[in-house]
Write a protein that holds these residues in place. Sequence first.
Motif, mmCIF file in Angstrom:
data_model
loop_
_atom_site.group_PDB
_atom_site.id
_atom_site.type_symbol
_atom_site.label_atom_id
_atom_site.label_comp_id
_atom_site.label_asym_id
_atom_site.label_seq_id
_atom_site.Cartn_x
_atom_site.Cartn_y
_atom_site.Cartn_z
ATOM 1 N N SER A 67 -10.270 0.443 -11.739
ATOM 2 C CA SER A 67 -11.116 -0.021 -10.634
ATOM 3 C C SER A 67 -12.059 1.107 -10.255
ATOM 4 O O SER A 67 -12.057 2.178 -10.867
ATOM 5 C CB SER A 67 -10.254 -0.441 -9.437
ATOM 6 N N SER A 68 -12.857 0.864 -9.242
ATOM 7 C CA SER A 68 -13.773 1.905 -8.783
ATOM 8 C C SER A 68 -12.988 2.996 -8.062
ATOM 9 O O SER A 68 -12.093 2.706 -7.261
ATOM 10 C CB SER A 68 -14.823 1.306 -7.839
ATOM 11 N N PRO A 69 -13.308 4.272 -8.340
ATOM 12 C CA PRO A 69 -12.595 5.344 -7.619
ATOM 13 C C PRO A 69 -12.933 5.406 -6.141
ATOM 14 O O PRO A 69 -12.265 6.127 -5.395
ATOM 15 C CB PRO A 69 -13.072 6.608 -8.351
ATOM 16 N N PHE A 70 -13.943 4.664 -5.731
ATOM 17 C CA PHE A 70 -14.329 4.655 -4.326
ATOM 18 C C PHE A 70 -13.772 3.439 -3.587
ATOM 19 O O PHE A 70 -14.082 3.231 -2.414
ATOM 20 C CB PHE A 70 -15.852 4.676 -4.195
ATOM 21 N N SER A 71 -12.963 2.645 -4.272
ATOM 22 C CA SER A 71 -12.360 1.477 -3.638
ATOM 23 C C SER A 71 -11.014 1.866 -3.022
ATOM 24 O O SER A 71 -10.497 2.962 -3.234
ATOM 25 C CB SER A 71 -12.162 0.353 -4.656
ATOM 26 N N GLY A 72 -10.434 0.933 -2.290
ATOM 27 C CA GLY A 72 -9.155 1.198 -1.647
ATOM 28 C C GLY A 72 -7.984 1.212 -2.602
ATOM 29 O O GLY A 72 -6.879 1.632 -2.221
ATOM 30 N N GLU A 73 -8.168 0.766 -3.852
ATOM 31 C CA GLU A 73 -7.057 0.732 -4.800
ATOM 32 C C GLU A 73 -6.680 2.126 -5.296
ATOM 33 O O GLU A 73 -5.569 2.329 -5.765
ATOM 34 C CB GLU A 73 -7.427 -0.159 -5.989
ATOM 35 N N ALA A 74 -7.608 3.079 -5.235
ATOM 36 C CA ALA A 74 -7.328 4.446 -5.660
ATOM 37 C C ALA A 74 -6.735 5.215 -4.483
ATOM 38 O O ALA A 74 -7.369 5.347 -3.436
ATOM 39 C CB ALA A 74 -8.603 5.117 -6.157
ATOM 40 N N GLU A 75 -5.522 5.703 -4.629
ATOM 41 C CA GLU A 75 -4.823 6.415 -3.557
ATOM 42 C C GLU A 75 -5.278 7.866 -3.480
ATOM 43 O O GLU A 75 -5.291 8.574 -4.488
ATOM 44 C CB GLU A 75 -3.319 6.355 -3.778
ATOM 45 N N PHE A 76 -5.632 8.310 -2.293
ATOM 46 C CA PHE A 76 -6.029 9.700 -2.088
ATOM 47 C C PHE A 76 -4.776 10.554 -1.953
ATOM 48 O O PHE A 76 -3.944 10.335 -1.065
ATOM 49 C CB PHE A 76 -6.894 9.816 -0.835
ATOM 50 N N VAL A 77 -4.633 11.540 -2.845
ATOM 51 C CA VAL A 77 -3.444 12.407 -2.843
ATOM 52 C C VAL A 77 -3.793 13.858 -2.541
ATOM 53 O O VAL A 77 -2.930 14.732 -2.590
ATOM 54 C CB VAL A 77 -2.706 12.314 -4.196
ATOM 55 N N GLY A 78 -5.056 14.152 -2.281
ATOM 56 C CA GLY A 78 -5.448 15.510 -1.945
ATOM 57 C C GLY A 78 -5.285 16.457 -3.122
ATOM 58 O O GLY A 78 -5.698 16.164 -4.254
ATOM 59 N N LEU A 79 -4.656 17.594 -2.870
ATOM 60 C CA LEU A 79 -4.456 18.620 -3.900
ATOM 61 C C LEU A 79 -3.148 18.443 -4.648
ATOM 62 O O LEU A 79 -2.684 19.373 -5.318
ATOM 63 C CB LEU A 79 -4.504 20.005 -3.257
ATOM 64 N N SER A 80 -2.561 17.274 -4.547
ATOM 65 C CA SER A 80 -1.268 17.044 -5.200
ATOM 66 C C SER A 80 -1.363 17.195 -6.719
ATOM 67 O O SER A 80 -0.445 17.718 -7.358
ATOM 68 C CB SER A 80 -0.743 15.650 -4.847
ATOM 69 N N ASN A 81 -2.463 16.725 -7.311
ATOM 70 C CA ASN A 81 -2.615 16.863 -8.763
ATOM 71 C C ASN A 81 -2.671 18.330 -9.184
ATOM 72 O O ASN A 81 -2.069 18.724 -10.188
ATOM 73 C CB ASN A 81 -3.884 16.144 -9.221
ATOM 74 N N TYR A 82 -3.371 19.144 -8.415
ATOM 75 C CA TYR A 82 -3.436 20.573 -8.715
ATOM 76 C C TYR A 82 -2.087 21.252 -8.484
ATOM 77 O O TYR A 82 -1.702 22.163 -9.222
ATOM 78 C CB TYR A 82 -4.515 21.243 -7.858
ATOM 79 N N GLN A 83 -1.363 20.807 -7.464
ATOM 80 C CA GLN A 83 -0.056 21.388 -7.186
ATOM 81 C C GLN A 83 0.925 21.075 -8.314
ATOM 82 O O GLN A 83 1.682 21.953 -8.747
ATOM 83 C CB GLN A 83 0.482 20.854 -5.855
ATOM 84 N N ASN A 84 0.908 19.831 -8.785
ATOM 85 C CA ASN A 84 1.783 19.478 -9.895
ATOM 86 C C ASN A 84 1.413 20.221 -11.176
ATOM 87 O O ASN A 84 2.269 20.516 -11.998
ATOM 88 C CB ASN A 84 1.722 17.969 -10.146
#
Length: 358
Positions: A67-84
Amino acid sequence: MTATVTRDTSAGRTRPVRRRPVSGHRLQERRAGWLFVAPAVVVLVVFLFAPMIMAAWVSLLDWNGQSSPFSGEAEFVGLSNYQNLLAEAGLLRGDFMLSVRNTLYYVLFNVTGVVVLSFVLALAVNSYVLRGRSFFRTILYFPAITSSVAISVLFLFLFQGAGVVNVVLSWVGVDGPTWFTDPRGVLHLALSWFGVDGAPGALADTTVGGLSLWNWLSGPSVAMCTLIMLTIWTTSGTYMLFFLVGLQDVPVELEEAAAIDGASAWQRFRYLTLPLMRRHITLVITLALIGSWQVFDQVFILSQGGPAKTTLTPAYISYVRSFGDGQFGVGAAVAFVLFAIIIVLTLIQRWVGRERRA
């Protein structure tokens, strides 16, 4: 029309300063200049800066690309990807640190080999003693304009278990190595010849980034050495042209004067040619460094990260996580960490290779 501004004087006071009015002709020149560069600026914004900003946003999301990354289906996780990726112990961090280790060896041997080989080739084709210099320049540059996919497939057939290289080695009584199946590094292979098959206690217990020192000091695998040979062969022709341009800019009068003064060929090379080639050497090292950290297509064709992830690279992890696992946020985070590594190393290299005043 004039514009009035204020400027501090040495006495601490301000006084009005009148600028010369901009003539209509200069104003037209400025507008015409912006008009001519506008297409290039639009292309850069649309196809470079806008995708970079979008990728930075995606790296902060848990997005599957459906889907579009600007839609509500994409969950905002902040810096979680960088932390992992950098802090949390797990498969992602382990794979990334393995890829960094592999790429460090790749960069070390590839950049060194490319710079040395391309410089030697440039010296050879620039020599007045060599006949048919134009022919050799074309032949040496030819691998650089050949498809990297085609060359990778060729190397795959050459270095596979029953490939040409192992067949030729068998003719002289040498058992060819298993190029793409042996996960051990060349240092581990060398130590195994002396009966050292395991890690000493200190190297096994000390970990850096989740990997033991024994793994960090393994050296590149045989498959990675094959990738290094492939890249050196395909890119040395391009960098040879950079060095050739620099060599042709070296004044012949200086070489003749040094020869008349009794300087040997080595002395002329060491104290005359190399200092004058400093900028070109710095440029080649910078370009080779950036290209080495971005290696992808050779890994994808030859090994796909194997054996045992010894040819895994950050660019390949970004691709697999994004298009293979549907974790585009993680893939974008890997890409931006790789971007940061390249920027830092490039700045360090430029600082080390800068020209210094005597």
